[in-house]
Design a protein around this motif. Structure first.
Motif, PDB file in Angstrom:
ATOM      1  N   THR A   1       0.862  -1.410   0.048  1.00 12.58           N
ATOM      2  CA  THR A   1       0.330   0.482  -0.214  1.00 12.58           C
ATOM      3  C   THR A   1       0.760   1.276   0.647  1.00 12.58           C
ATOM      4  O   THR A   1       0.775   2.103  -0.949  1.00 12.58           O
ATOM      5  CB  THR A   1      -0.892  -0.206   1.097  1.00 12.58           C
ATOM      6  OG1 THR A   1      -1.129  -1.061   0.530  1.00 12.58           O
ATOM      7  CG2 THR A   1      -2.174   0.791   1.035  1.00 12.58           C
TER       8      THR A   1
ATOM      9  N   GLY B   1       3.269 -21.466   5.662  1.00 11.00           N
ATOM     10  CA  GLY B   1       2.072 -20.183   5.566  1.00 11.00           C
ATOM     11  C   GLY B   1       2.529 -18.961   5.933  1.00 11.00           C
ATOM     12  O   GLY B   1       2.045 -17.863   5.416  1.00 11.00           O
ATOM     13  N   ARG B   2       3.769 -19.270   6.462  1.00 10.11           N
ATOM     14  CA  ARG B   2       4.473 -17.939   7.105  1.00 10.11           C
ATOM     15  C   ARG B   2       6.020 -17.856   5.672  1.00 10.11           C
ATOM     16  O   ARG B   2       6.440 -18.394   6.812  1.00 10.11           O
ATOM     17  CB  ARG B   2       4.822 -17.645   8.301  1.00 10.11           C
ATOM     18  CG  ARG B   2       4.943 -16.035   8.980  1.00 10.11           C
ATOM     19  CD  ARG B   2       4.478 -15.983  10.029  1.00 10.11           C
ATOM     20  NE  ARG B   2       3.323 -16.373  10.778  1.00 10.11           N
ATOM     21  CZ  ARG B   2       2.450 -15.335  10.120  1.00 10.11           C
ATOM     22  NH1 ARG B   2       2.403 -14.104   9.977  1.00 10.11           N
ATOM     23  NH2 ARG B   2       0.992 -15.302  11.131  1.00 10.11           N
TER      24      ARG B   2
ATOM     25  N   HIS C   1       7.359 -13.607   0.699  1.00  7.14           N
ATOM     26  CA  HIS C   1       5.681 -13.815  -0.199  1.00  7.14           C
ATOM     27  C   HIS C   1       4.929 -13.379  -0.906  1.00  7.14           C
ATOM     28  O   HIS C   1       5.529 -12.287  -1.115  1.00  7.14           O
ATOM     29  CB  HIS C   1       4.795 -14.035   0.867  1.00  7.14           C
ATOM     30  CG  HIS C   1       4.502 -12.628   1.410  1.00  7.14           C
ATOM     31  ND1 HIS C   1       4.560 -11.682   2.642  1.00  7.14           N
ATOM     32  CD2 HIS C   1       2.974 -11.835   1.524  1.00  7.14           C
ATOM     33  CE1 HIS C   1       4.128 -10.829   2.864  1.00  7.14           C
ATOM     34  NE2 HIS C   1       2.879 -10.828   2.660  1.00  7.14           N
TER      35      HIS C   1
ATOM     36  N   GLN D   1       1.799 -10.838  -2.870  1.00  9.33           N
ATOM     37  CA  GLN D   1       0.460 -10.512  -2.572  1.00  9.33           C
ATOM     38  C   GLN D   1      -0.187 -10.272  -3.788  1.00  9.33           C
ATOM     39  O   GLN D   1       0.538  -9.513  -5.080  1.00  9.33           O
ATOM     40  CB  GLN D   1       0.509  -8.977  -1.573  1.00  9.33           C
ATOM     41  CG  GLN D   1       0.786  -9.636  -0.254  1.00  9.33           C
ATOM     42  CD  GLN D   1       0.339  -8.494   0.442  1.00  9.33           C
ATOM     43  OE1 GLN D   1      -0.158  -7.443   0.754  1.00  9.33           O
ATOM     44  NE2 GLN D   1       1.046  -8.766   1.629  1.00  9.33           N
TER      45      GLN D   1
ATOM     46  N   GLU E   1      -5.999  -1.147  -5.043  1.00  8.67           N
ATOM     47  CA  GLU E   1      -6.297  -0.096  -3.765  1.00  8.67           C
ATOM     48  C   GLU E   1      -7.003   0.857  -4.587  1.00  8.67           C
ATOM     49  O   GLU E   1      -6.467   1.136  -6.154  1.00  8.67           O
ATOM     50  CB  GLU E   1      -4.629   0.911  -3.737  1.00  8.67           C
ATOM     51  CG  GLU E   1      -3.505  -0.394  -3.008  1.00  8.67           C
ATOM     52  CD  GLU E   1      -3.460  -0.481  -2.377  1.00  8.67           C
ATOM     53  OE1 GLU E   1      -4.858  -0.705  -1.182  1.00  8.67           O
ATOM     54  OE2 GLU E   1      -3.128  -1.915  -1.246  1.00  8.67           O
TER      55      GLU E   1
ATOM     56  N   ARG F   1      -6.147  -5.180  12.667  1.00  7.40           N
ATOM     57  CA  ARG F   1      -4.397  -5.406  11.771  1.00  7.40           C
ATOM     58  C   ARG F   1      -3.213  -4.530  12.319  1.00  7.40           C
ATOM     59  O   ARG F   1      -3.164  -4.044  12.758  1.00  7.40           O
ATOM     60  CB  ARG F   1      -5.448  -5.412  10.806  1.00  7.40           C
ATOM     61  CG  ARG F   1      -6.717  -5.563  10.061  1.00  7.40           C
ATOM     62  CD  ARG F   1      -6.977  -5.848   8.944  1.00  7.40           C
ATOM     63  NE  ARG F   1      -6.042  -5.656   7.343  1.00  7.40           N
ATOM     64  CZ  ARG F   1      -5.518  -6.876   7.273  1.00  7.40           C
ATOM     65  NH1 ARG F   1      -5.034  -7.539   8.017  1.00  7.40           N
ATOM     66  NH2 ARG F   1      -4.259  -5.839   6.359  1.00  7.40           N
TER      67      ARG F   1
ATOM     68  N   PHE G   1      -1.404  -2.650  11.241  1.00  7.07           N
ATOM     69  CA  PHE G   1      -0.454  -1.207  10.869  1.00  7.07           C
ATOM     70  C   PHE G   1      -1.117   0.296  11.058  1.00  7.07           C
ATOM     71  O   PHE G   1      -2.563  -0.560  11.620  1.00  7.07           O
ATOM     72  CB  PHE G   1      -0.847  -1.180   8.973  1.00  7.07           C
ATOM     73  CG  PHE G   1      -0.487  -2.657   8.012  1.00  7.07           C
ATOM     74  CD1 PHE G   1       1.185  -2.419   7.396  1.00  7.07           C
ATOM     75  CD2 PHE G   1      -0.954  -3.418   7.860  1.00  7.07           C
ATOM     76  CE1 PHE G   1       1.294  -3.641   7.025  1.00  7.07           C
ATOM     77  CE2 PHE G   1      -0.531  -4.553   7.140  1.00  7.07           C
ATOM     78  CZ  PHE G   1       0.782  -4.685   7.056  1.00  7.07           C
TER      79      PHE G   1
ATOM     80  N   TYR H   1      -4.646   2.464   8.768  1.00  4.10           N
ATOM     81  CA  TYR H   1      -6.306   2.473   8.901  1.00  4.10           C
ATOM     82  C   TYR H   1      -7.034   3.109   9.697  1.00  4.10           C
ATOM     83  O   TYR H   1      -6.849   3.622  10.893  1.00  4.10           O
ATOM     84  CB  TYR H   1      -6.543   0.756   9.733  1.00  4.10           C
ATOM     85  CG  TYR H   1      -5.818  -0.651   8.698  1.00  4.10           C
ATOM     86  CD1 TYR H   1      -6.293  -0.236   7.109  1.00  4.10           C
ATOM     87  CD2 TYR H   1      -5.003  -1.553   8.761  1.00  4.10           C
ATOM     88  CE1 TYR H   1      -5.479  -1.461   6.123  1.00  4.10           C
ATOM     89  CE2 TYR H   1      -4.521  -2.511   7.820  1.00  4.10           C
ATOM     90  CZ  TYR H   1      -4.858  -1.855   6.407  1.00  4.10           C
ATOM     91  OH  TYR H   1      -4.827  -3.329   5.264  1.00  4.10           O
TER      92      TYR H   1
ATOM     93  N   GLY I   1      -6.261 -12.834   3.130  1.00  2.00           N
ATOM     94  CA  GLY I   1      -5.660 -11.321   2.898  1.00  2.00           C
ATOM     95  C   GLY I   1      -6.520 -10.398   3.406  1.00  2.00           C
ATOM     96  O   GLY I   1      -7.326 -11.239   4.518  1.00  2.00           O
TER      97      GLY I   1
ATOM     98  N   GLY J   1      -7.117  -5.995   4.240  1.00  2.00           N
ATOM     99  CA  GLY J   1      -7.612  -4.897   3.926  1.00  2.00           C
ATOM    100  C   GLY J   1      -8.370  -3.878   3.956  1.00  2.00           C
ATOM    101  O   GLY J   1      -8.464  -4.247   6.238  1.00  2.00           O
TER     102      GLY J   1
ATOM    103  N   TYR K   1      -8.250   3.592   4.932  1.00  2.00           N
ATOM    104  CA  TYR K   1      -6.847   4.281   5.395  1.00  2.00           C
ATOM    105  C   TYR K   1      -6.949   5.864   4.703  1.00  2.00           C
ATOM    106  O   TYR K   1      -6.408   6.293   3.831  1.00  2.00           O
ATOM    107  CB  TYR K   1      -5.426   3.976   4.704  1.00  2.00           C
ATOM    108  CG  TYR K   1      -5.233   3.237   3.297  1.00  2.00           C
ATOM    109  CD1 TYR K   1      -4.707   4.483   2.467  1.00  2.00           C
ATOM    110  CD2 TYR K   1      -5.916   2.054   2.812  1.00  2.00           C
ATOM    111  CE1 TYR K   1      -5.070   4.397   1.105  1.00  2.00           C
ATOM    112  CE2 TYR K   1      -5.706   1.746   1.649  1.00  2.00           C
ATOM    113  CZ  TYR K   1      -5.252   2.626   0.144  1.00  2.00           C
ATOM    114  OH  TYR K   1      -5.482   2.661  -0.787  1.00  2.00           O
TER     115      TYR K   1
END
Ligand code: HAM
Length: 421
Positions: free
Chosen positions: A84, A120-121, A125, A127, A131, A258, A260, A263, A283, A285, A288
């Motif tokens: 983002t 899975g981590r 990775h 994405q 946006e 989340r 970040f 948000y 996923g 989101g 923001y």
């Protein structure tokens, strides 16, 4: 000698998984483009400040997980941990709002986070994200959430749940944080060291704590939901109504904060029923609305999501929804070196019908046929000296075992018939 394994937390994605990866990427890109999103490709690294200022100085990503390095000119650069902030930076540096609002962009890109690798981590990775910048109508939130849902469905990830929350605006949070701080102070002794650190530096981040004992304490914590201002509450109610109208079911998730700081208002996550709880987010989101301004651009609101491709592939495996993405239509077998050139020409024509490969190893015919079957080819096309001289080939249906002599010019049509049979 150098270690030949990929670096810890990274992996080579090999066929056939790499083909599923490409199919997921194509399916998502198709959904994004149909909804009017256009692709953006930003650099793999950015000035470190871009991430520090947007993701938040006290987040796990900025404090513990960034791949930051100094280049030969002394600049501090960071491999992008998320998509983002770079997209916002690109919108500002290219003044993309001049082309009209909302700006709708998508990306398919690798992300880098120094995390503890597990199923899975990963430390690298991938994405797929969109946006939408320049509109704050709740109908746009619903559209974005639905586009993400459709991309997951198109990728065939099996059963998933949509979790929904609202983080409010900074003003709502300013009313909430003292209440949360007071609660945390009263329960300080029961919290582990990491959670105590979060409590001091950025109390909202305590909800990211993974320790079960902390989570148990937090079940009684005051919720941001109760502190939303009228405008944020109305926005949230409207988003939910639009989602219902779109036929999308969701679960309210008041603890979904989340990781970040950027948000505001709507946040959401898609969770897989097939994956273990620690890595079940396919996923996530959210909105923001202050980010662009924070990065030095105009005050444009925005919303988007990122879908984790590695987890989508894992979910396909766990939910047993794997579809074979690569199929060989023909395997062309020249019997001697003299037929190589002709085999290459025949293969070139057969590629009109689908994936076609030439056998270049001079195996015995039986071994070559076994290899064609192992590769999952639908047909084998055998060309020996007599076929070459006569202008035909032996076409073998590898499913039924039937074989016929077919003039070279008729081969594509006959292969087509077998494919349709
Ligand atoms: P995120 O939730 O950090 O959001 O990442 C999005 C998705 O990427 C996660 O749900 C997960 O599927 C996948 N993912 C994240 N970290 C890893 C990892 N270490 N290994 C494997 N998969 C991982 C963001 O990055 C936001 N930028 C999303 C967004 C876009 N918000 C607004 N716009």
């Amino acid at each position: 000698m150098a270690d030949l394994k990929p670096p810890r937390g990274t992996r080579d994605i090999l066929p056939p998984e790499s083909e599923r990866f490409a199919a997921v990427e194509r399916a998502a890109a198709d959904i994004f483009e149909r909804a009017g999103y256009r692709r953006i490709i930003t650099p793999m690294f950015e000035d470190t400040g871009i991430f520090e200022r947007s993701i938040g100085e006290a987040t796990d990503i900025v404090t513990k997980e960034m791949y930051t390095f100094t280049d030969r000119s002394g600049n501090s650069l960071t491999l992008r941990p998320e998509g983002t902030a770079p997209v916002m930076r690109a919108i500002v540096s290219n003044a993309l709002w001049q082309q009209g609002l909302p700006i709708k962009l998508y990306y398919s890109a690798a992300m880098f986070r120094y995390e503890r690798p597990q199923k899975g981590r990963f430390r690298q990775h991938h994405q797929l994200g969109i946006e939408a910048v320049g509109a704050e109508d709740p109908a746009l939130d619903a559209e974005v959430i639905e586009v993400g849902w459709q991309a997951l469905q198109a990728a065939g990830v099996g059963e998933a749940t949509l979790l929904l929350n609202s983080m409010g605006h900074p003003e709502c949070r300013a009313g909430y944080l003292p209440a949360l701080r007071e609660f945390l102070a009263a329960h300080r002794d029961g919290l582990d060291a990491d959670c105590k650190r979060r409590m001091e530096s950025n109390p909202l981040r305590v909800f990211d704590c993974k320790v079960p004992q902390d989570q148990a304490i937090l079940t009684d914590a005051p919720m941001l939901e109760q502190f939303l201002c009228d405008a944020c509450r109305e926005h949230f109610v409207a988003v939910q109504q639009h989602l219902r109208d779109a036929g999308l079911s969701f679960q309210s998730a008041p603890r979904l904060v989340r990781g970040f700081d950027y948000y505001t208002r709507t946040t959401f996550e898609y969770q897989s029923a097939a994956l273990e709880a620690a890595q079940n987010a396919l996923g996530g989101g959210g909105r923001y609305d202050g980010l662009m301004e924070q990065l030095g651009g105009p005050a444009l609101p925005g919303i988007g999501f990122g879908l984790g491709v590695d987890r989508m592939l894992l979910a396909q495996e766990e939910a047993k929804t794997i579809v074979q993405a690569f199929a060989l239509v023909s395997y062309v077998i020249p019997l001697t070196h003299e037929e190589y050139q002709l085999a290459a020409r025949v293969a070139k024509r057969l590629r009109e019908k689908g994936n076609t490969e030439v056998e270049f190893s001079q195996r015995k015919l039986s071994d070559a046929l076994a290899r064609a079957s192992k590769k999952g080819a639908r047909t084998a096309v055998i060309i020996g000296p007599s076929e070459r001289d006569g202008g035909f080939a032996t076409l073998k249906d590898l499913t039924t075992g039937d074989q016929h002599s077919v003039p070279l010019d008729d081969l594509p049509a006959r292969v087509g018939e077998i494919l349709n049979s």
